[in-house]
Motif scaffolding. Structure first.
Motif, PDB file in Angstrom:
ATOM      1  N   GLU A   1      55.178   5.587  -7.633  1.00  0.00           N
ATOM      2  CA  GLU A   1      56.045   5.602  -6.460  1.00  0.00           C
ATOM      3  C   GLU A   1      55.273   6.046  -5.223  1.00  0.00           C
ATOM      4  N   ARG A   2      54.408   7.048  -5.392  1.00  0.00           N
ATOM      5  CA  ARG A   2      53.633   7.539  -4.248  1.00  0.00           C
ATOM      6  C   ARG A   2      52.619   6.498  -3.783  1.00  0.00           C
ATOM      7  N   VAL A   3      52.039   5.753  -4.720  1.00  0.00           N
ATOM      8  CA  VAL A   3      51.137   4.665  -4.326  1.00  0.00           C
ATOM      9  C   VAL A   3      51.908   3.613  -3.539  1.00  0.00           C
ATOM     10  N   GLY A   4      53.118   3.296  -3.993  1.00  0.00           N
ATOM     11  CA  GLY A   4      53.933   2.318  -3.287  1.00  0.00           C
ATOM     12  C   GLY A   4      54.260   2.759  -1.870  1.00  0.00           C
ATOM     13  N   GLU A   5      54.616   4.028  -1.702  1.00  0.00           N
ATOM     14  CA  GLU A   5      54.930   4.535  -0.366  1.00  0.00           C
ATOM     15  C   GLU A   5      53.698   4.515   0.536  1.00  0.00           C
ATOM     16  N   LEU A   6      52.544   4.864  -0.029  1.00  0.00           N
ATOM     17  CA  LEU A   6      51.322   4.869   0.774  1.00  0.00           C
ATOM     18  C   LEU A   6      50.916   3.444   1.143  1.00  0.00           C
ATOM     19  N   ALA A   7      51.171   2.495   0.247  1.00  0.00           N
ATOM     20  CA  ALA A   7      50.876   1.093   0.553  1.00  0.00           C
ATOM     21  C   ALA A   7      51.711   0.613   1.740  1.00  0.00           C
ATOM     22  N   LYS A   8      52.956   1.060   1.807  1.00  0.00           N
ATOM     23  CA  LYS A   8      53.794   0.712   2.960  1.00  0.00           C
ATOM     24  C   LYS A   8      53.202   1.297   4.237  1.00  0.00           C
ATOM     25  N   THR A   9      52.726   2.538   4.153  1.00  0.00           N
ATOM     26  CA  THR A   9      52.084   3.164   5.306  1.00  0.00           C
ATOM     27  C   THR A   9      50.849   2.376   5.727  1.00  0.00           C
ATOM     28  N   ALA A  10      50.185   1.761   4.742  1.00  0.00           N
ATOM     29  CA  ALA A  10      48.985   0.966   5.021  1.00  0.00           C
ATOM     30  C   ALA A  10      49.317  -0.423   5.548  1.00  0.00           C
ATOM     31  N   GLY A  11      50.613  -0.739   5.659  1.00  0.00           N
ATOM     32  CA  GLY A  11      51.013  -2.012   6.247  1.00  0.00           C
ATOM     33  C   GLY A  11      51.472  -3.068   5.268  1.00  0.00           C
ATOM     34  N   ALA A  12      51.492  -2.752   3.968  1.00  0.00           N
ATOM     35  CA  ALA A  12      51.905  -3.737   2.970  1.00  0.00           C
ATOM     36  C   ALA A  12      53.406  -3.664   2.725  1.00  0.00           C
ATOM     37  N   ALA A  13      53.970  -4.780   2.300  1.00  0.00           N
ATOM     38  CA  ALA A  13      55.348  -4.802   1.821  1.00  0.00           C
ATOM     39  C   ALA A  13      55.310  -4.670   0.300  1.00  0.00           C
ATOM     40  N   VAL A  14      56.180  -3.848  -0.257  1.00  0.00           N
ATOM     41  CA  VAL A  14      56.258  -3.698  -1.709  1.00  0.00           C
ATOM     42  C   VAL A  14      57.396  -4.580  -2.211  1.00  0.00           C
ATOM     43  N   THR A  15      57.048  -5.591  -2.997  1.00  0.00           N
ATOM     44  CA  THR A  15      58.069  -6.535  -3.458  1.00  0.00           C
ATOM     45  C   THR A  15      58.994  -5.903  -4.488  1.00  0.00           C
ATOM     46  N   GLY A  16      58.433  -5.122  -5.396  1.00  0.00           N
ATOM     47  CA  GLY A  16      59.244  -4.510  -6.437  1.00  0.00           C
ATOM     48  C   GLY A  16      58.380  -3.884  -7.506  1.00  0.00           C
ATOM     49  N   ARG A  17      59.030  -3.551  -8.581  1.00  0.00           N
ATOM     50  CA  ARG A  17      58.368  -2.816  -9.666  1.00  0.00           C
ATOM     51  C   ARG A  17      58.775  -3.410 -11.006  1.00  0.00           C
ATOM     52  N   VAL A  18      57.791  -3.617 -11.859  1.00  0.00           N
ATOM     53  CA  VAL A  18      58.022  -4.088 -13.226  1.00  0.00           C
ATOM     54  C   VAL A  18      57.562  -2.995 -14.177  1.00  0.00           C
ATOM     55  N   THR A  19      58.419  -2.619 -15.107  1.00  0.00           N
ATOM     56  CA  THR A  19      58.072  -1.609 -16.100  1.00  0.00           C
ATOM     57  C   THR A  19      57.950  -2.279 -17.464  1.00  0.00           C
ATOM     58  N   VAL A  20      56.756  -2.254 -18.012  1.00  0.00           N
ATOM     59  CA  VAL A  20      56.514  -2.836 -19.335  1.00  0.00           C
ATOM     60  C   VAL A  20      57.094  -1.896 -20.388  1.00  0.00           C
TER      61      VAL A  20
END
Length: 317
Positions: free
Chosen positions: A100-119
């Motif tokens: 989750e923290r990587v996803g939030e930081l990616a947004k700060t870096a300008g990326a859009a997070v499409t979603g999450r898949v849990t195997v």
């Protein structure tokens, strides 16, 4: 090492105190022997206290470094992933909020997070291998060809990757019928769960590995299955990074297995993703992946350095 030393000297102090009690109850030993034992017990207790103080000091340093990294992270990663999109993939046993923290930081870096898949663990069960292969073959999109020697999980990785990531800017951010059918089928089979809209075809992927190495019988095969998925994501998109805590770089860990595999030449790894600085390194690794550069980062066996060197330019052009 500090914890072990502390426990060792504490045990020594206990036994010296016990010996001292025995001596004090005896009339056969001299006062000088009793005094020597007292001094040794006091010295052991002092050493234990020093070890506790040193441990607290080091923990304060670690906490300070984490706060420092957290404070500067937004400035360091700003616009590095501008215009990109990211899908998050969680493996069985990942067990913390690093993803989750990587996803939030990616947004700060300008990326859009499409979603999450849990195997799910069921996906890796030995008795599901045939079903996984049959399902993957059934769902294979037109134009996709499996290598003749592809395993069940290599086929599944290719099918799932095609539903989650893309190199084509025109396809990025869009769902399609075939990708949706793949995700729905794997979800109905109990192999994955999802949140957000992971079928919107991200350009990048981050997989977070298990916190505890797969040290059980068959654990090596489970790692190979997840590595097949990571390699497929990397091949179908613009880059994939596999992250995990330091334990993931130990024997039986996903990152250790990936670094020893052929996929280690293409898929980047970060074995300190549970730290703020490690999450920054993950963003830098993703930026490098877009330029065709992969690397192994962190502190565990097989890491080439803590972070990419030289670090990529400050903004994604």
């Amino acid at each position: 090492m500090i914890d072990f030393r502390y426990h060792l000297v504490s045990i020594v102090a206990i036994f010296l105190a016990l010996a001292l009690g025995i001596v004090l109850g005896s009339t056969t030993l001299s006062d000088s022997v009793s005094e020597t034992l007292r001094q040794q017990a006091n010295a052991a207790a002092k050493t234990a206290q020093q070890a506790r103080n040193q441990q607290r000091h080091l923990q304060d340093q670690v906490n300070g470094q984490e706060k420092f990294a957290q404070g500067l992270a937004p400035q360091i990663v700003a616009e590095r992933l501008k215009g990109q999109s990211l899908v998050l993939v969680e493996t069985p046993g990942a067990g913390d909020d690093s993803i989750e923290r990587v996803g939030e930081l990616a947004k700060t870096a300008g990326a859009a997070v499409t979603g999450r898949v849990t195997v799910q663990k069921k996906f890796l069960d030995d008795d599901q291998r045939t079903t996984v292969e049959e399902l993957s073959t059934q769902l294979k999109p037109d134009g996709v060809e499996f290598p003749g020697n592809a395993t069940a999980y290599e086929k599944a990785g290719m099918v799932l990757a095609g539903a989650l990531v893309t190199k084509d800017p025109a396809k990025s951010g869009r769902e399609d019928a075939s990708g949706g059918a793949v995700l729905n089928a794997f979800k109905e089979a109990g192999y994955i769960t999802e949140s957000g809209k992971p079928g919107q075809h991200a350009t990048l992927a981050v997989m977070v590995g298990p916190a505890t190495p797969y040290a059980y019988d068959g654990g090596g095969d489970d790692n190979k299955a997840l590595i097949s998925l990571a390699a497929a994501l990397d091949g179908a998109g613009r880059g994939t990074v596999v992250g995990g805590p330091p334990t993931s770089a130990q024997e039986g860990g996903l990152i250790a297995a990936l670094r020893d595999s052929d996929a280690g030449d293409a898929v980047s790894t970060v074995d300190v993703v549970d730290t703020a600085s490690g999450q920054v390194v993950t963003i830098l690794a993703l930026q490098n992946e877009m330029s065709g550069k992969s690397g192994q980062y962190g502190t565990g066996a097989g890491a080439g350095g803590y972070l990419p060197s030289p670090a990529p330019a400050g903004k994604n052009g």
